[in-house]
Design an enzyme around this catalytic site. Structure first.
Site, mmCIF file in Angstrom:
data_model
loop_
_atom_site.group_PDB
_atom_site.id
_atom_site.type_symbol
_atom_site.label_atom_id
_atom_site.label_comp_id
_atom_site.label_asym_id
_atom_site.label_seq_id
_atom_site.Cartn_x
_atom_site.Cartn_y
_atom_site.Cartn_z
ATOM 1 N N LYS A 9 1.005 -1.139 0.113
ATOM 2 C CA LYS A 9 -0.117 0.174 0.030
ATOM 3 C C LYS A 9 0.861 1.241 -0.073
ATOM 4 C CE LYS A 9 -1.359 1.868 3.566
ATOM 5 N NZ LYS A 9 -1.074 3.147 4.529
ATOM 6 N N CYS A 24 -25.830 9.384 4.508
ATOM 7 C CA CYS A 24 -25.033 8.961 3.413
ATOM 8 C C CYS A 24 -25.908 9.057 2.110
ATOM 9 C CB CYS A 24 -24.507 7.487 3.380
ATOM 10 S SG CYS A 24 -23.411 6.979 1.675
#
Length: 397
Positions: A289, A369
């Site tokens: 990552k 959301c």
């Protein structure tokens, strides 16, 4: 007087009163319609074979007379009443709503040369307007269509992923998440020499593991004020380095990672960071990552998606991976199979900030959301309070 004689006398009186031959109207009957001796229409014969006795004839006549009287009493008078007309149903026929009047034939006019040119110009202009409007609509959909086409090459793509991505962009348009002001790219010294800037990027990502952005930003600021170069960090003692980076997560291990990585860079890369993904992964404390993000920020080379804990969690909640994954590296491979390459750099910062503000690890704000009606996790959380079969809150000991 015997019973039989009484019945016979009563029958004879009844016959004289009723006059059954008037009802039969034998004189008006044709020879074909008249009853014969052996026919079944005669009241004095039964089954066309057996002749009735006198007593049976009397009983039969008496019962017939009683029935006639009861019928005459019960039947209403119909004199003066209108005859009943049977109501017949009309047969169904399909109705055609068409006018029977024929429209007059249209007269065709001969258009002269100039008039024909004007008429054709008007038609051409209308066609051009239609084409331009259609072209504008197509241009707006080109970007989305290209992305969908690229994602379909792999043979699978998440449901409603473009709509979810647009909703996340809308919620992140203010760019006020911690990653937007204290991410790896923001806290480095852009005015420093290129190799020093790249070294700052590497250290910021190394320190960010299991650490909040606020703590990482403060630790790198302390290193920069101390002198954040490869040579100066190698001269710094471990105790002093610990004081500078404390309280980042696993700060004691990270002291060793910083010293060893700095020594490798000085010996093998002339004080600079490795130029390849393979070289970065070989450094102590640098995982896939971090290596992908370092290549993107430091070398401006897109090698893959940087998947941290936020990207890993949100990708599984949105069902952006074909199968549920347990490791960030598995999530990265699952995303790269279908996500268009031009979104790889954006999706990291976009999802990290979304995970810091809305899609939290514990008690996410699903009601706020924009994707709550299409997100699999959000629909389940709003319906049941938490996803079925899962406990999203940490257990208290």
């Amino acid at each position: 007087m015997s019973v039989i004689s009484r019945l016979f006398k009563a029958a004879s009186l009844q016959i004289s009163k009723s006059k059954p031959w008037e009802k039969l109207n034998i004189s008006n009957m044709s020879s074909k319609a008249r009853p014969t001796k052996g026919s079944s229409t005669s009241p004095y014969f039964e089954d066309n074979q057996k002749r009735l006795t006198r007593s049976q004839q009397a009983k039969l006549l008496l019962s017939g007379a009683d029935k006639n009287e009861s019928r005459s009493k019960s039947a209403p008078e119909t004199t003066g009443s209108k005859p009943r007309i049977s109501k017949l149903k009309r047969p169904y026929t399909s109705v055609r709503y068409e006018s029977t009047v024929q429209a007059p034939p249209q007269k065709t006019k001969q258009i002269s040369g100039t008039a024909y040119q004007k008429h054709s110009k008007i038609e051409d202009a209308s066609e051009m307007d239609q084409k331009t409007t259609d072209g504008d609509e197509l241009q707006d959909e080109d970007a989305g269509a290209k992305m969908r086409a690229e994602s379909k090459k792999a043979g699978w793509e998440p449901k409603d992923w473009m709509e979810m991505l647009d909703n996340i962009r809308e919620m992140r348009k203010e760019k006020d998440a911690p990653v937007d002001s204290m991410g790896a790219e923001k806290i480095c010294d852009h005015d420093a020499p290129p190799e020093v800037f790249r070294y700052h990027v590497l250290l910021s990502l190394l320190l960010s593991s299991q650490t909040k952005d606020q703590v990482t930003s403060a630790a790198l600021a302390a290193l920069r004020s101390h002198g954040c170069t490869v040579d100066n960090i190698l001269k710094t003692t471990d105790e002093k380095l610990g004081e500078l980076i404390y309280p980042v997560g696993f700060w004691k291990k990270k002291i060793s990672y910083i010293k060893r990585s700095s020594q490798i860079m000085k010996d093998q890369y002339k004080g600079d960071i490795p130029t390849t993904l393979e070289g970065l992964v070989k450094l102590p404390g640098i995982g896939p990552k971090m290596a992908h993000i370092i290549m993107d920020i430091a070398w401006n080379q897109l090698t893959g998606i940087g998947v941290d804990t936020h990207v890993h969690r949100i990708s599984n909640r949105l069902k952006w991976v074909k199968k549920p994954t347990s490791l960030p590296e598995e999530t990265r491979k699952g995303l790269e199979e279908w996500l268009p390459r031009e979104l790889w750099s954006e999706v990291n910062v976009l999802l990290v900030g979304f995970g810091q503000q809305t899609c939290l690890p514990v008690n996410p704000k699903c009601s706020e959301c924009l994707s709550k009606n299409i997100c699999p996790y959000g629909k389940s959380a709003l319906r049941y309070g938490s996803p079925k079969g899962k406990n999203t809150s940490p257990k208290k000991k």
